[in-house]
Scaffold this motif. Structure first.
Motif, PDB file in Angstrom:
ATOM      1  N   ASP A  26       0.865  -1.280  -0.157  1.00  0.00           N
ATOM      2  CA  ASP A  26       0.104  -0.074   0.099  1.00  0.00           C
ATOM      3  C   ASP A  26       0.816   1.241   0.046  1.00  0.00           C
ATOM      4  O   ASP A  26       1.539   1.624   0.892  1.00  0.00           O
ATOM      5  N   LEU A  27       0.741   1.898  -1.082  1.00  0.00           N
ATOM      6  CA  LEU A  27       1.568   3.180  -1.139  1.00  0.00           C
ATOM      7  C   LEU A  27       0.880   4.209  -1.304  1.00  0.00           C
ATOM      8  O   LEU A  27       1.481   5.435  -1.683  1.00  0.00           O
ATOM      9  N   ARG A  28      -0.287   4.301  -0.703  1.00  0.00           N
ATOM     10  CA  ARG A  28      -1.195   5.567  -0.528  1.00  0.00           C
ATOM     11  C   ARG A  28      -0.837   6.201   0.472  1.00  0.00           C
ATOM     12  O   ARG A  28      -0.124   5.959   1.459  1.00  0.00           O
ATOM     13  N   GLY A  29      -0.587   7.470   0.317  1.00  0.00           N
ATOM     14  CA  GLY A  29      -0.021   8.532   0.893  1.00  0.00           C
ATOM     15  C   GLY A  29       1.328   8.710   1.171  1.00  0.00           C
ATOM     16  O   GLY A  29       1.939   9.412   1.943  1.00  0.00           O
ATOM     17  N   THR A  30       2.248   7.853   0.343  1.00  0.00           N
ATOM     18  CA  THR A  30       3.573   8.154   0.207  1.00  0.00           C
ATOM     19  C   THR A  30       3.977   9.019  -0.887  1.00  0.00           C
ATOM     20  O   THR A  30       3.288   9.202  -1.720  1.00  0.00           O
ATOM     21  N   ASN A  31       5.228   9.540  -0.890  1.00  0.00           N
ATOM     22  CA  ASN A  31       5.883  10.358  -1.742  1.00  0.00           C
ATOM     23  C   ASN A  31       6.752   9.385  -2.781  1.00  0.00           C
ATOM     24  O   ASN A  31       6.657   8.381  -2.569  1.00  0.00           O
ATOM     25  N   ARG A  32       7.073  10.125  -3.971  1.00  0.00           N
ATOM     26  CA  ARG A  32       7.398   9.095  -4.854  1.00  0.00           C
ATOM     27  C   ARG A  32       8.895   8.460  -4.489  1.00  0.00           C
ATOM     28  O   ARG A  32       9.148   7.292  -4.799  1.00  0.00           O
ATOM     29  N   PRO A  33       9.688   9.303  -3.911  1.00  0.00           N
ATOM     30  CA  PRO A  33      11.086   8.437  -3.568  1.00  0.00           C
ATOM     31  C   PRO A  33      10.727   7.497  -2.506  1.00  0.00           C
ATOM     32  O   PRO A  33      11.465   6.389  -2.704  1.00  0.00           O
ATOM     33  N   THR A  34       9.916   7.544  -1.704  1.00  0.00           N
ATOM     34  CA  THR A  34       9.457   6.518  -0.693  1.00  0.00           C
ATOM     35  C   THR A  34       8.746   5.241  -1.254  1.00  0.00           C
ATOM     36  O   THR A  34       9.154   4.112  -1.092  1.00  0.00           O
ATOM     37  N   ALA A  35       7.769   5.780  -2.402  1.00  0.00           N
ATOM     38  CA  ALA A  35       7.432   4.448  -2.870  1.00  0.00           C
ATOM     39  C   ALA A  35       8.199   3.814  -3.823  1.00  0.00           C
ATOM     40  O   ALA A  35       8.151   2.696  -3.593  1.00  0.00           O
ATOM     41  N   GLU A  36       9.332   4.410  -4.602  1.00  0.00           N
ATOM     42  CA  GLU A  36      10.103   3.774  -5.280  1.00  0.00           C
ATOM     43  C   GLU A  36      11.319   2.890  -4.538  1.00  0.00           C
ATOM     44  O   GLU A  36      11.417   1.705  -4.690  1.00  0.00           O
ATOM     45  N   ALA A  37      11.618   3.341  -3.385  1.00  0.00           N
ATOM     46  CA  ALA A  37      12.302   2.595  -2.505  1.00  0.00           C
ATOM     47  C   ALA A  37      11.640   1.321  -1.863  1.00  0.00           C
ATOM     48  O   ALA A  37      12.174   0.326  -1.838  1.00  0.00           O
ATOM     49  N   SER A  38      10.461   1.532  -1.636  1.00  0.00           N
ATOM     50  CA  SER A  38       9.559   0.448  -1.016  1.00  0.00           C
ATOM     51  C   SER A  38       9.384  -0.739  -2.166  1.00  0.00           C
ATOM     52  O   SER A  38       9.737  -1.981  -1.960  1.00  0.00           O
ATOM     53  N   LEU A  39       9.284  -0.324  -3.366  1.00  0.00           N
ATOM     54  CA  LEU A  39       8.926  -1.164  -4.580  1.00  0.00           C
ATOM     55  C   LEU A  39      10.513  -1.871  -4.986  1.00  0.00           C
ATOM     56  O   LEU A  39      10.344  -2.900  -5.211  1.00  0.00           O
ATOM     57  N   ASN A  40      11.483  -1.010  -4.994  1.00  0.00           N
ATOM     58  CA  ASN A  40      12.720  -1.423  -5.166  1.00  0.00           C
ATOM     59  C   ASN A  40      12.959  -2.646  -4.246  1.00  0.00           C
ATOM     60  O   ASN A  40      13.838  -3.761  -4.532  1.00  0.00           O
ATOM     61  N   ASP A  41      12.880  -2.228  -2.839  1.00  0.00           N
ATOM     62  CA  ASP A  41      12.857  -3.379  -1.947  1.00  0.00           C
ATOM     63  C   ASP A  41      12.384  -4.643  -1.818  1.00  0.00           C
ATOM     64  O   ASP A  41      12.862  -5.764  -1.834  1.00  0.00           O
ATOM     65  N   MET A  42      10.858  -4.492  -2.286  1.00  0.00           N
ATOM     66  CA  MET A  42      10.170  -5.718  -2.543  1.00  0.00           C
ATOM     67  C   MET A  42      10.679  -6.654  -3.928  1.00  0.00           C
ATOM     68  O   MET A  42      10.843  -7.618  -3.717  1.00  0.00           O
ATOM     69  N   LEU A  43      10.936  -5.958  -4.822  1.00  0.00           N
ATOM     70  CA  LEU A  43      11.569  -6.711  -6.090  1.00  0.00           C
ATOM     71  C   LEU A  43      12.964  -7.339  -5.564  1.00  0.00           C
ATOM     72  O   LEU A  43      13.093  -8.602  -6.132  1.00  0.00           O
ATOM     73  N   GLU A  44      13.857  -6.669  -5.146  1.00  0.00           N
ATOM     74  CA  GLU A  44      15.114  -7.323  -4.756  1.00  0.00           C
ATOM     75  C   GLU A  44      14.916  -8.456  -3.813  1.00  0.00           C
ATOM     76  O   GLU A  44      15.324  -9.438  -3.797  1.00  0.00           O
ATOM     77  N   ARG A  45      14.141  -8.309  -2.699  1.00  0.00           N
ATOM     78  CA  ARG A  45      13.664  -9.477  -1.728  1.00  0.00           C
ATOM     79  C   ARG A  45      13.078 -10.611  -2.396  1.00  0.00           C
ATOM     80  O   ARG A  45      13.256 -11.806  -2.128  1.00  0.00           O
ATOM     81  N   SER A  46      12.348 -10.169  -3.399  1.00  0.00           N
ATOM     82  CA  SER A  46      11.278 -11.401  -4.237  1.00  0.00           C
ATOM     83  C   SER A  46      12.347 -12.278  -4.850  1.00  0.00           C
ATOM     84  O   SER A  46      12.174 -13.298  -5.148  1.00  0.00           O
ATOM     85  N   ARG A  47      13.623 -11.710  -5.317  1.00  0.00           N
ATOM     86  CA  ARG A  47      14.611 -12.652  -5.978  1.00  0.00           C
ATOM     87  C   ARG A  47      15.044 -13.974  -5.260  1.00  0.00           C
ATOM     88  O   ARG A  47      15.684 -14.756  -6.003  1.00  0.00           O
ATOM     89  N   PHE A  48      14.898 -13.739  -3.982  1.00  0.00           N
ATOM     90  CA  PHE A  48      15.547 -14.816  -3.067  1.00  0.00           C
ATOM     91  C   PHE A  48      14.368 -15.778  -2.406  1.00  0.00           C
ATOM     92  O   PHE A  48      14.718 -16.575  -1.747  1.00  0.00           O
ATOM     93  N   GLY A  49      13.330 -15.485  -2.676  1.00  0.00           N
ATOM     94  CA  GLY A  49      11.873 -16.383  -2.080  1.00  0.00           C
ATOM     95  C   GLY A  49      11.538 -16.920  -3.237  1.00  0.00           C
ATOM     96  O   GLY A  49      11.572 -16.707  -4.430  1.00  0.00           O
ATOM     97  N   LYS A  50      10.226 -17.603  -2.846  1.00  0.00           N
ATOM     98  CA  LYS A  50       9.154 -18.011  -3.839  1.00  0.00           C
ATOM     99  C   LYS A  50       8.484 -17.051  -4.316  1.00  0.00           C
ATOM    100  O   LYS A  50       8.268 -15.934  -3.800  1.00  0.00           O
ATOM    101  N   GLY A  51       7.842 -17.342  -5.479  1.00  0.00           N
ATOM    102  CA  GLY A  51       7.155 -16.272  -6.279  1.00  0.00           C
ATOM    103  C   GLY A  51       5.671 -16.103  -5.585  1.00  0.00           C
ATOM    104  O   GLY A  51       5.326 -17.101  -4.653  1.00  0.00           O
ATOM    105  N   LYS A  52       5.060 -14.970  -5.740  1.00  0.00           N
ATOM    106  CA  LYS A  52       4.092 -14.826  -4.977  1.00  0.00           C
ATOM    107  C   LYS A  52       3.282 -13.540  -5.710  1.00  0.00           C
ATOM    108  O   LYS A  52       3.933 -12.916  -6.610  1.00  0.00           O
ATOM    109  N   THR A  53       2.133 -13.138  -5.634  1.00  0.00           N
ATOM    110  CA  THR A  53       1.313 -12.213  -6.019  1.00  0.00           C
ATOM    111  C   THR A  53       1.218 -10.963  -5.144  1.00  0.00           C
ATOM    112  O   THR A  53       1.032 -11.297  -3.844  1.00  0.00           O
TER     113      THR A  53
END
Length: 113
Positions: A26-53
């Motif tokens: 949920d990125l509602r109420g966040t600014n662009r740099p915070t949203a991009e950092a959260s998204l990049n973190d999620m994408l990076e962590r996903s490379r080491f775990g099982k696939g999910k939606t």
């Protein structure tokens, strides 16, 4: 979408929504740099775990128009799709608000291990 009848606009939007996703970013109420950092973190962590939606949600444009996170988040997700990190990418249905439904590929398995 003011130029499409609801029936056709719904066909352009995705059919998988927040209730279909395993988790929600949920990125509602966040600014662009915070949203991009959260998204990049999620994408990076996903490379080491099982696939999910994941359903990624953000604010609609303010009254009178203005910027949203749709374009910057969309570009990051398209880049991740090109790299094989994202298997599936589509917009959320209208009832779920503005955002994307994403299927993350997860950790790739090697055939000789």
């Amino acid at each position: 979408m003011p130029h499409f009848e609801d029936f056709y606009a719904d066909k352009l939007r995705g059919s998988l929504g927040v209730t279909d996703a395993e988790s929600v970013l949920d990125l509602r109420g966040t600014n662009r740099p915070t949203a991009e950092a959260s998204l990049n973190d999620m994408l990076e962590r996903s490379r080491f775990g099982k696939g999910k939606t994941v359903a990624i949600r953000f604010d609609p444009p303010p009254d009178g128009g203005g910027e949203t996170l749709f374009q910057p988040v969309g570009r990051l997700l398209l880049d991740a799709k090109r790299k094989g990190i994202v298997d599936r990418l589509q917009t959320l249905p209208a009832g779920d608000g503005l955002g994307f439904y994403v299927a993350l590929a997860g950790k790739t398995t090697r055939s000789n291990e």
